[in-house]
Design a protein around this motif. Structure first.
Motif, PDB file in Angstrom:
ATOM      1  N   PRO A   1       8.747   3.235  70.572  1.00 20.81           N
ATOM      2  CA  PRO A   1       8.399   3.280  71.989  1.00 20.81           C
ATOM      3  C   PRO A   1       8.376   4.690  72.569  1.00 20.81           C
ATOM      4  CG  PRO A   1       9.955   1.510  71.572  1.00 20.81           C
ATOM      5  CD  PRO A   1       9.838   2.284  70.289  1.00 20.81           C
ATOM      6  N   SER A   2       9.263   5.561  72.100  1.00 14.21           N
ATOM      7  CA  SER A   2       9.344   6.910  72.666  1.00 14.21           C
ATOM      8  C   SER A   2       8.128   7.768  72.324  1.00 14.21           C
ATOM      9  CB  SER A   2      10.625   7.609  72.193  1.00 14.21           C
ATOM     10  OG  SER A   2      10.617   7.790  70.795  1.00 14.21           O
ATOM     11  N   ALA A   3       7.234   7.269  71.449  1.00 14.43           N
ATOM     12  CA  ALA A   3       6.018   8.007  71.097  1.00 14.43           C
ATOM     13  C   ALA A   3       4.811   7.563  71.913  1.00 14.43           C
ATOM     14  CB  ALA A   3       5.713   7.839  69.610  1.00 14.43           C
ATOM     15  N   GLN A   4       5.019   6.686  72.903  1.00 19.09           N
ATOM     16  CA  GLN A   4       3.900   6.120  73.653  1.00 19.09           C
ATOM     17  C   GLN A   4       3.537   6.977  74.865  1.00 19.09           C
ATOM     18  OE1 GLN A   4       4.775   1.440  72.474  1.00 19.09           O
ATOM     19  NE2 GLN A   4       4.901   2.069  74.598  1.00 19.09           N
ATOM     20  N   GLY A   5       3.342   8.264  74.628  1.00 20.23           N
ATOM     21  CA  GLY A   5       2.873   9.139  75.684  1.00 20.23           C
ATOM     22  C   GLY A   5       1.378   8.994  75.873  1.00 20.23           C
ATOM     23  N   VAL A   6       0.906   9.163  77.107  1.00 21.66           N
ATOM     24  CA  VAL A   6      -0.499   8.985  77.449  1.00 21.66           C
ATOM     25  C   VAL A   6      -1.044  10.292  78.003  1.00 21.66           C
ATOM     26  CG1 VAL A   6      -2.098   7.802  78.985  1.00 21.66           C
ATOM     27  CG2 VAL A   6      -0.249   6.537  77.917  1.00 21.66           C
ATOM     28  N   THR A   7      -2.240  10.649  77.550  1.00 19.06           N
ATOM     29  CA  THR A   7      -2.900  11.809  78.123  1.00 19.06           C
ATOM     30  C   THR A   7      -4.391  11.548  78.183  1.00 19.06           C
ATOM     31  OG1 THR A   7      -3.029  14.229  78.038  1.00 19.06           O
ATOM     32  CG2 THR A   7      -3.309  13.058  75.960  1.00 19.06           C
ATOM     33  N   LEU A   8      -5.107  12.444  78.811  1.00 16.65           N
ATOM     34  CA  LEU A   8      -6.560  12.395  78.915  1.00 16.65           C
ATOM     35  C   LEU A   8      -7.099  13.771  78.584  1.00 16.65           C
ATOM     36  CD1 LEU A   8      -6.616  10.445  82.294  1.00 16.65           C
ATOM     37  CD2 LEU A   8      -7.418   9.502  80.128  1.00 16.65           C
ATOM     38  N   ARG A   9      -8.347  13.826  78.138  1.00 13.42           N
ATOM     39  CA  ARG A   9      -9.033  15.094  77.864  1.00 13.42           C
ATOM     40  C   ARG A   9      -8.349  15.939  76.802  1.00 13.42           C
ATOM     41  NH1 ARG A   9     -11.321  16.700  83.911  1.00 13.42           N
ATOM     42  NH2 ARG A   9     -13.055  15.230  83.772  1.00 13.42           N
ATOM     43  N   ALA A  10      -7.770  15.285  75.778  1.00 15.10           N
ATOM     44  CA  ALA A  10      -7.216  15.996  74.625  1.00 15.10           C
ATOM     45  C   ALA A  10      -6.184  17.043  75.027  1.00 15.10           C
ATOM     46  CB  ALA A  10      -8.333  16.637  73.804  1.00 15.10           C
ATOM     47  N   LEU A  11      -5.444  16.759  76.089  1.00 12.72           N
ATOM     48  CA  LEU A  11      -4.377  17.664  76.508  1.00 12.72           C
ATOM     49  C   LEU A  11      -3.044  17.156  75.982  1.00 12.72           C
ATOM     50  CD1 LEU A  11      -5.507  18.317  80.189  1.00 12.72           C
ATOM     51  CD2 LEU A  11      -5.693  19.874  78.253  1.00 12.72           C
TER      52      LEU A  11
ATOM     53  N   ARG B   1      -3.055  28.148  72.469  1.00 12.92           N
ATOM     54  CA  ARG B   1      -2.823  29.574  72.574  1.00 12.92           C
ATOM     55  C   ARG B   1      -1.320  29.834  72.522  1.00 12.92           C
ATOM     56  NH1 ARG B   1      -7.257  31.596  70.700  1.00 12.92           N
ATOM     57  NH2 ARG B   1      -9.113  31.001  71.903  1.00 12.92           N
ATOM     58  N   GLY B   2      -0.899  30.624  71.537  1.00 11.85           N
ATOM     59  CA  GLY B   2       0.520  30.882  71.385  1.00 11.85           C
ATOM     60  C   GLY B   2       0.795  32.316  71.004  1.00 11.85           C
ATOM     61  N   SER B   3       1.981  32.763  71.342  1.00 14.57           N
ATOM     62  CA  SER B   3       2.440  34.098  70.979  1.00 14.57           C
ATOM     63  C   SER B   3       3.924  34.022  70.672  1.00 14.57           C
ATOM     64  CB  SER B   3       2.175  35.094  72.122  1.00 14.57           C
ATOM     65  OG  SER B   3       2.816  34.666  73.310  1.00 14.57           O
ATOM     66  N   GLY B   4       4.493  35.109  70.187  1.00 11.44           N
ATOM     67  CA  GLY B   4       5.908  35.106  69.846  1.00 11.44           C
ATOM     68  C   GLY B   4       6.202  34.096  68.762  1.00 11.44           C
ATOM     69  N   ALA B   5       7.184  33.223  68.992  1.00  7.92           N
ATOM     70  CA  ALA B   5       7.557  32.224  67.993  1.00  7.92           C
ATOM     71  C   ALA B   5       6.432  31.233  67.736  1.00  7.92           C
ATOM     72  CB  ALA B   5       8.810  31.475  68.453  1.00  7.92           C
ATOM     73  N   ALA B   6       5.503  31.093  68.687  1.00  6.36           N
ATOM     74  CA  ALA B   6       4.391  30.155  68.530  1.00  6.36           C
ATOM     75  C   ALA B   6       3.098  30.843  68.131  1.00  6.36           C
ATOM     76  CB  ALA B   6       4.187  29.392  69.837  1.00  6.36           C
ATOM     77  N   ALA B   7       3.174  32.086  67.670  1.00  9.38           N
ATOM     78  CA  ALA B   7       1.964  32.842  67.335  1.00  9.38           C
ATOM     79  C   ALA B   7       1.185  32.197  66.200  1.00  9.38           C
ATOM     80  CB  ALA B   7       2.341  34.275  66.966  1.00  9.38           C
ATOM     81  N   ALA B   8       1.868  31.470  65.314  1.00  9.51           N
ATOM     82  CA  ALA B   8       1.198  30.882  64.155  1.00  9.51           C
ATOM     83  C   ALA B   8       0.178  29.825  64.549  1.00  9.51           C
ATOM     84  CB  ALA B   8       2.228  30.279  63.203  1.00  9.51           C
ATOM     85  N   LEU B   9       0.351  29.194  65.706  1.00 10.28           N
ATOM     86  CA  LEU B   9      -0.589  28.139  66.101  1.00 10.28           C
ATOM     87  C   LEU B   9      -1.715  28.641  67.007  1.00 10.28           C
ATOM     88  CD1 LEU B   9       0.246  27.465  69.255  1.00 10.28           C
ATOM     89  CD2 LEU B   9       2.005  26.115  68.182  1.00 10.28           C
ATOM     90  N   ASP B  10      -1.734  29.944  67.296  1.00  9.72           N
ATOM     91  CA  ASP B  10      -2.764  30.488  68.172  1.00  9.72           C
ATOM     92  C   ASP B  10      -4.154  30.260  67.573  1.00  9.72           C
ATOM     93  OD1 ASP B  10      -3.406  32.118  70.582  1.00  9.72           O
ATOM     94  OD2 ASP B  10      -4.298  33.432  69.065  1.00  9.72           O
ATOM     95  N   GLY B  11      -5.040  29.673  68.353  1.00 11.51           N
ATOM     96  CA  GLY B  11      -6.396  29.405  67.912  1.00 11.51           C
ATOM     97  C   GLY B  11      -6.570  28.092  67.183  1.00 11.51           C
ATOM     98  N   MET B  12      -5.485  27.335  66.964  1.00  6.45           N
ATOM     99  CA  MET B  12      -5.588  26.060  66.261  1.00  6.45           C
ATOM    100  C   MET B  12      -5.770  24.916  67.238  1.00  6.45           C
ATOM    101  SD  MET B  12      -2.780  26.401  63.196  1.00  6.45           S
ATOM    102  CE  MET B  12      -2.941  27.670  61.941  1.00  6.45           C
ATOM    103  N   ARG B  13      -6.292  23.797  66.724  1.00  6.63           N
ATOM    104  CA  ARG B  13      -6.426  22.618  67.541  1.00  6.63           C
ATOM    105  C   ARG B  13      -5.045  22.003  67.764  1.00  6.63           C
ATOM    106  NH1 ARG B  13      -9.721  17.611  65.325  1.00  6.63           N
ATOM    107  NH2 ARG B  13     -11.024  19.310  64.547  1.00  6.63           N
ATOM    108  N   PRO B  14      -4.730  21.579  68.981  1.00  6.70           N
ATOM    109  CA  PRO B  14      -3.415  20.975  69.233  1.00  6.70           C
ATOM    110  C   PRO B  14      -3.181  19.757  68.347  1.00  6.70           C
ATOM    111  CG  PRO B  14      -4.533  21.463  71.292  1.00  6.70           C
ATOM    112  CD  PRO B  14      -5.535  21.688  70.203  1.00  6.70           C
ATOM    113  N   ALA B  15      -1.917  19.519  68.019  1.00  5.44           N
ATOM    114  CA  ALA B  15      -1.553  18.367  67.192  1.00  5.44           C
ATOM    115  C   ALA B  15      -1.997  17.073  67.857  1.00  5.44           C
ATOM    116  CB  ALA B  15      -0.041  18.352  66.963  1.00  5.44           C
ATOM    117  N   GLN B  16      -2.388  16.097  67.037  1.00  2.00           N
ATOM    118  CA  GLN B  16      -2.741  14.748  67.483  1.00  2.00           C
ATOM    119  C   GLN B  16      -3.940  14.733  68.433  1.00  2.00           C
ATOM    120  OE1 GLN B  16      -1.158  12.173  66.138  1.00  2.00           O
ATOM    121  NE2 GLN B  16       0.407  13.382  65.100  1.00  2.00           N
ATOM    122  N   THR B  17      -4.863  15.685  68.259  1.00  2.00           N
ATOM    123  CA  THR B  17      -5.994  15.806  69.183  1.00  2.00           C
ATOM    124  C   THR B  17      -7.313  15.671  68.431  1.00  2.00           C
ATOM    125  OG1 THR B  17      -4.725  17.271  70.621  1.00  2.00           O
ATOM    126  CG2 THR B  17      -7.113  17.296  70.863  1.00  2.00           C
TER     127      THR B  17
END
Length: 677
Positions: A95-105, A565-581
């Motif tokens: 149940p805790s994974a049932q988040g809802v979003t729109l527009r691939a956000l 878009r990420g920098s610092g500790a999240a720099a590795a994901l910069d330019g990648m498609r967001p997870a589950q999108t």
């Protein structure tokens, strides 16, 4: 726990008021003019002339009640851009994974879209997930989905859009309606609605119960003796009354209770989600229109995590009580025929804490006892005006939110009760403003041009701030320092509806969430919730509704180019498609109603490939599923109902962590009877 008990007391108080609304419906002394027509709507205030400036679509009762699975998510999947965090439905997901979003956000399990039932926010106060199994499609009259952020009531949660659900009235439901179905794996689904007119008002009561041994979410070649089917057992009940207080004012009262239990992947990996909600609403349809709402929610969640190597419990999230309190007041003063002015305020408070025990995967002994939680509040002040200038309508709104993040703490003790860690996090508070504006130009012949721009706000949930979690073997840490998410968005669209039978829509959008909260990989099998620089999504959304006689086609298609878009500790994901999108998603439903009571409908859903994680290491392949719904009158009020989910038995990956796979629902056939009086 004291706050939790107080919330139950508040619910009892609201529940005690409920019968008063029924009594009022039978009391003619409350009506100011005995000769005036009394029209009880059971709804909120009508939408304003500027509402069409924002990309929205309506799902009617016909679409809601003829899905292959009978679930609300199935109906929502027909909306271009709708997305749950995972592809699993509410029978086979945590149940805790049932988040809802729109527009691939998307990117995590918390809802970035605001879901309202009769004006009440439905998101869990602690986690932010939506209790889908408590929202039964047969109880609803319609659903309106507005994509994109904006101001207005409870606007602080509408980062990616708003999903407004409206309960059906007595005339829509009829005196009695019941349905019982069984599937080819022995699962059952039962629901009932009853309603009655009381004076000038009405009362409705409904219940549902779904249970089954479920299906294998684990592929055959990965099953072990400890593997288990995704069993589920859930029920919900709702009581609602609407009564006139005068010829222009009505009182609405609603109570909802539910309990949802599931098993995922392994024997003993059980979860539960329960809730008790109550609300009161006053709606005035006179010259000075108003909408006043108050609600209280008590929710709880539990979950047992099983080791995927030794198949013993490693975490018992035994108790997560939470409380949601809030309300709104909206006033529409008479300011002339060309203007609709909205003024108001809303408030929401979320209180919760978790109690969990970590256990040794070798002995089962408790190694640590954890307790964490806090309280979030949001007070919003809003104003909006729609100005009609002939064929052109202009709309603009502003919102100011006073938010607080308080009383955050984390405690950890050993099995004997000795304190190991004690952390209290500093309180935070501030003001943030949001704005939106748009225009609609009616060109004639059913053609409309529209454009809009907006900003939005979402507070981190108590879950994101204070609760770590494990999807074995990956641990995701909480982060009490998370900042608010902020949205800036633009869109433009074209609508063409020359007749009621033809409705076409096309929208281009550009939305950016700054300080987006994501699960960022920080080590081997270790992630942390962090604010990355942004999630930027641009794309196109198209929808169509075509009717030819008794045949109707409803379709939608969404293309989204989303990048993190990420920098610092999240720099590795910069330019990648967001997870589950996914990049592409689409749906098409063809229905035929040859005679009264007959329904034949088939639905095709497509979801494109998406990545499991932020580093794009594991892929969830694209999937196409086919569903069907058939209703055949048998005798009088009795009909035969046949439903089919995933009729082509397509393989749908719902999880892929290093080759460890979970699968979505396989081919499932339902049969049953429906009684409508």
């Amino acid at each position: 726990m004291l706050l939790y008990r107080r919330s139950l007391t508040s619910i009892a108080a609201l529940g005690a008021i409920f019968p008063l609304s029924v009594a009022v419906a039978q009391s003619p002394t409350t009506v100011t003019d005995e000769n005036a027509p009394i029209i009880v709507t059971g709804k909120g205030l009508r939408e304003t002339p500027g509402t069409p400036a924002y990309d929205s679509t309506e799902i009617d009762r016909q679409q809601l009640t003829t899905t292959a699975s009978g679930s609300i998510e199935d109906a929502l999947a027909s909306v271009a851009g709708f997305q749950e965090f995972r592809r699993s439905d509410s029978r086979s997901a945590n149940p805790s994974a049932q988040g809802v979003t729109l527009r691939a956000l998307g990117g995590n399990a918390t809802s970035r879209a605001l879901v309202l039932l009769d004006g009440v926010p439905m998101a869990d106060p602690f986690f932010g997930f939506i209790p889908f199994n408590a929202i039964v499609p047969g109880r609803l009259a319609s659903m309106q989905v507005t994509r994109g952020g904006g101001s207005g009531p409870f606007g602080a949660g509408a980062l990616a859009g708003t999903i407004e659900l409206t309960s059906a009235d007595a005339d829509t439901l009829g005196p009695f309606e019941g349905e019982v179905l069984v599937n080819d794996r022995g699962g059952t689904q039962a629901s009932t609605n009853a309603s009655a007119h009381l004076g000038a008002g009405f009362v409705t009561a409904s219940g549902s119960w779904d249970r089954g041994d479920g299906f294998w979410t684990t592929p055959l070649d990965q099953r072990v003796p400890a593997s288990a089917k995704a069993a589920y057992n859930n029920w919900s009940a709702q009581l609602r009354g609407v009564a006139p207080l005068s010829d222009t004012v009505e009182l609405q009262a609603r109570t909802l209770i539910y309990d949802d239990r599931r098993t995922l992947r392994f024997k003993g990996a059980d979860s539960s989600s329960s809730g008790q909600d109550a609300s009161l609403r006053l709606v005035g349809h006179g010259r000075w229109q108003f909408d006043a709402l108050a609600y209280v929610q008590a929710r709880n969640f539990s979950n047992i995590v099983i080791s995927s190597t030794r198949f013993l419990p490693v975490l018992d999230q035994r108790n997560t009580p939470s409380t949601g309190l809030g309300g709104k007041i909206e006033l529409r003063p008479p300011v002339g025929d060309d203007h609709v002015l909205r003024l108001g305020m809303d408030y929401r408070k979320s209180i919760g804490e978790l109690y969990e025990d970590a256990q040794s995967a070798f002995t089962g002994a408790i190694t640590a006892r954890r307790n964490a939680g806090g309280a979030n509040t949001d007070l919003g002040l809003f104003a909006e005006d729609d100005w009609t200038l002939g064929a052109l309508t202009l709309t603009a709104g502003a919102r100011a939110d006073r938010y607080t993040i308080r009383d955050g703490f984390y405690l950890e003790r050993d099995a004997a009760g000795a304190l190991l860690t004690s952390e209290s996090y500093p309180d935070r508070a501030g003001w943030q403003g949001s704005f939106r504006g748009g225009a609609v130009w009616h060109l004639g012949g059913g053609v409309k041009l529209r454009a809009a721009a907006y900003t939005g706000l979402r507070l981190p949930t108590l879950n994101e701030l204070y609760r770590p979690f494990v999807v074995f073997p990956v641990t995701t840490e909480a982060n009490a320092a998370l900042k608010n998410e902020r949205l800036v968005g633009y869109e433009a669209g074209l609508d063409f509806a020359p007749t009621d039978a033809i409705k076409l829509s096309l929208t281009a959008f550009d939305n950016r969430v700054d300080d987006a909260i994501a699960n960022v990989t920080v080590g081997t099998n270790l992630r942390q919730r962090q604010n990355i620089d942004a999630i930027h999504a641009r794309g196109l959304e198209a929808s169509a509704q075509l009717g030819i006689g008794r045949v109707r086609l409803d379709g939608s298609l969404a293309y989204t180019d989303a990048v993190a878009r990420g920098s610092g500790a999240a720099a590795a994901l910069d330019g990648m498609r967001p997870a589950q999108t996914p990049q592409w998603a689409g749906s098409a439903t063809l229905s035929w109603r040859p005679e009264r009571g007959w329904v034949l409908a088939t639905t095709l859903h497509y979801v494109g490939a998406q990545f499991e994680d932020d580093l794009e290491t594991d892929v969830l392949p694209a999937a196409t599923t086919l569903g069907a719904y058939i209703q055949l009158p048998v005798a009088g009020p009795v009909s035969l109902v046949l439903r089919g989910e995933n009729l082509t038995d397509a393989t749908m990956y719902t999880r892929n962590q290093g080759g460890s796979i979970d699968l979505g629902v396989p081919r499932t056939v339902w049969a049953g009877v429906k009684l409508s009086l």
